[in-house]
Design a protein around this motif. Structure first.
Motif, PDB file in Angstrom:
ATOM      1  N   HIS A  99      13.968  -1.388  -1.213  1.00 23.27           N
ATOM      2  CA  HIS A  99      14.167  -2.827  -1.016  1.00 23.27           C
ATOM      3  C   HIS A  99      12.879  -3.534  -1.419  1.00 23.27           C
ATOM      4  O   HIS A  99      11.792  -3.180  -0.972  1.00 23.27           O
ATOM      5  CB  HIS A  99      14.495  -3.105   0.449  1.00 23.27           C
ATOM      6  CG  HIS A  99      15.030  -4.483   0.706  1.00 23.27           C
ATOM      7  ND1 HIS A  99      14.355  -5.635   0.384  1.00 23.27           N
ATOM      8  CD2 HIS A  99      16.197  -4.892   1.272  1.00 23.27           C
ATOM      9  CE1 HIS A  99      15.070  -6.681   0.733  1.00 23.27           C
ATOM     10  NE2 HIS A  99      16.200  -6.260   1.273  1.00 23.27           N
ATOM     11  N   PHE A 100      12.993  -4.545  -2.269  1.00 29.92           N
ATOM     12  CA  PHE A 100      11.796  -5.253  -2.726  1.00 29.92           C
ATOM     13  C   PHE A 100      11.116  -5.986  -1.579  1.00 29.92           C
ATOM     14  O   PHE A 100      11.761  -6.613  -0.729  1.00 29.92           O
ATOM     15  CB  PHE A 100      12.146  -6.256  -3.820  1.00 29.92           C
ATOM     16  CG  PHE A 100      10.962  -7.055  -4.284  1.00 29.92           C
ATOM     17  CD1 PHE A 100      10.006  -6.487  -5.104  1.00 29.92           C
ATOM     18  CD2 PHE A 100      10.792  -8.371  -3.873  1.00 29.92           C
ATOM     19  CE1 PHE A 100       8.895  -7.202  -5.518  1.00 29.92           C
ATOM     20  CE2 PHE A 100       9.688  -9.105  -4.278  1.00 29.92           C
ATOM     21  CZ  PHE A 100       8.736  -8.516  -5.107  1.00 29.92           C
ATOM     22  N   SER A 149       6.717  -3.385  -3.129  1.00 28.30           N
ATOM     23  CA  SER A 149       6.551  -4.354  -4.210  1.00 28.30           C
ATOM     24  C   SER A 149       6.515  -3.646  -5.563  1.00 28.30           C
ATOM     25  O   SER A 149       6.415  -4.295  -6.600  1.00 28.30           O
ATOM     26  CB  SER A 149       5.249  -5.148  -4.003  1.00 28.30           C
ATOM     27  OG  SER A 149       4.130  -4.271  -3.981  1.00 28.30           O
ATOM     28  N   ASP A 155       5.572  -4.475   2.926  1.00 27.62           N
ATOM     29  CA  ASP A 155       5.250  -3.729   1.713  1.00 27.62           C
ATOM     30  C   ASP A 155       4.690  -2.350   2.065  1.00 27.62           C
ATOM     31  O   ASP A 155       3.679  -2.224   2.754  1.00 27.62           O
ATOM     32  CB  ASP A 155       4.235  -4.513   0.880  1.00 27.62           C
ATOM     33  CG  ASP A 155       4.080  -3.971  -0.528  1.00 27.62           C
ATOM     34  OD1 ASP A 155       4.920  -3.157  -0.952  1.00 27.62           O
ATOM     35  OD2 ASP A 155       3.118  -4.377  -1.209  1.00 27.62           O
ATOM     36  N   THR A 181      16.823  -6.795  -6.024  1.00 30.00           N
ATOM     37  CA  THR A 181      15.917  -6.473  -4.907  1.00 30.00           C
ATOM     38  C   THR A 181      16.321  -5.210  -4.168  1.00 30.00           C
ATOM     39  O   THR A 181      15.765  -4.907  -3.114  1.00 30.00           O
ATOM     40  CB  THR A 181      15.848  -7.634  -3.903  1.00 30.00           C
ATOM     41  OG1 THR A 181      17.160  -7.858  -3.344  1.00 30.00           O
ATOM     42  CG2 THR A 181      15.360  -8.908  -4.575  1.00 30.00           C
ATOM     43  N   LEU A 235       8.846  -1.475  -7.220  1.00 28.43           N
ATOM     44  CA  LEU A 235      10.152  -0.844  -7.423  1.00 28.43           C
ATOM     45  C   LEU A 235      10.157   0.079  -8.640  1.00 28.43           C
ATOM     46  O   LEU A 235      10.693   1.193  -8.580  1.00 28.43           O
ATOM     47  CB  LEU A 235      11.235  -1.909  -7.578  1.00 28.43           C
ATOM     48  CG  LEU A 235      11.617  -2.712  -6.335  1.00 28.43           C
ATOM     49  CD1 LEU A 235      12.612  -3.804  -6.707  1.00 28.43           C
ATOM     50  CD2 LEU A 235      12.220  -1.796  -5.265  1.00 28.43           C
TER      51      LEU A 235
END
Length: 261
Positions: A47-48, A11, A56, A33, A13
């Motif tokens: 990757h978000f 989460s 996460d 994302t 990035l």
């Protein structure tokens, strides 16, 4: 063609991008994302993931290959009788190949994109001494190492093994492989793990002056500490997914590359 390219779900990035950039990695893909970063050897995708979600802060083991169909054919041929299988699939992100180990662990081999000069090289601007390490915490290390041989990875002795703790001090076995087009794949068996299909982790190797790298990261504002594990010099770097502390159990590990590499 085989290159290491794990996917890290986060989460945070922007925090990860700052760290990877300070490590000398170069961003080669930038989507809302999805971001990709090249090291001198290997590639890492971000990757978000929604904050607090199960994904996460997790890492997905993965590689890139040149020709999916040919890779699948060669892997199935090498794995015949041993249990390694490769299946062409339509993943959410497009065509891919799912590699499955006899112990139930599976990962994706995605199609690589050629560089602007037509080769499979990573960005020429990336830190040449930095390598991405994809870690496979296996329930059956023998099956895992055979699967990596079946996909064409090259075995490499691990200095100081057993006990090289790239991502977890409870690792009791390690074996490393190199990919022809960059990066390191490592198999680790964690002590006392519950039954299951294994999991993945992320680390780095640095073929250069670790002290200089530590100073560079510290000057950039990162929490970093020099340690030694099984006589192997390491750096602990604050993980953007954790509290940013190098003393945190989920700190990132950067190991000195073997002298022979």
């Amino acid at each position: 063609m085989l290159r290491v390219r794990p996917i890290h779900f986060t989460s945070r990035l922007d925090q990860w991008e700052r760290l990877l950039t300070d490590l000398g990695m170069v961003k080669t893909a930038d989507e809302p994302t999805w971001r990709e970063f090249d090291a001198g050897a290997g590639r890492l995708a971000l990757h978000f993931a929604e904050a607090g979600s199960a994904e996460d802060g997790t890492t997905s083991f993965g590689v890139e290959v040149g020709d999916l169909a040919e890779f699948a054919r060669q892997t199935n041929e090498a794995g015949a009788g041993g249990g390694t299988t490769a299946e062409l699939i339509d993943a959410d992100h497009g065509s891919s190949c799912r590699v499955s180990s006899p112990d139930g662990f599976s990962f994706l081999a995605d199609p690589a994109v050629r560089a602007s000069d037509g080769t499979w090289s990573t960005s020429a601007e990336a830190e040449p001494g930095l390598a991405v390490v994809g870690v496979w915490f296996a329930q059956d290390p023998r099956a895992a190492t055979q699967t990596l041989r079946d996909i064409g990875a090259r075995p490499r002795p691990v200095p100081g093994a057993p006990g090289v703790g790239y991502a977890d001090p409870d690792i009791v076995e390690t074996e490393a492989f190199t990919a022809k087009n960059g990066g390191v794949l490592m198999v680790g068996a964690a002590a006392g793990t519950a039954a299951g299909a294994g999991s993945a982790g992320l680390a780095f190797e640095y073929d250069g002056d670790l002290d200089a790298l530590r100073e560079r990261l510290a000057e950039a504002g990162h929490d970093v500490a020099a340690v030694e594990e099984a006589a192997l010099p390491l750096l602990h770097v604050g993980n953007p997914d954790a509290d940013g502390s190098a003393a945190h159990p989920h700190a990132l590990w950067i190991a000195a590359a073997p002298a022979s590499e």
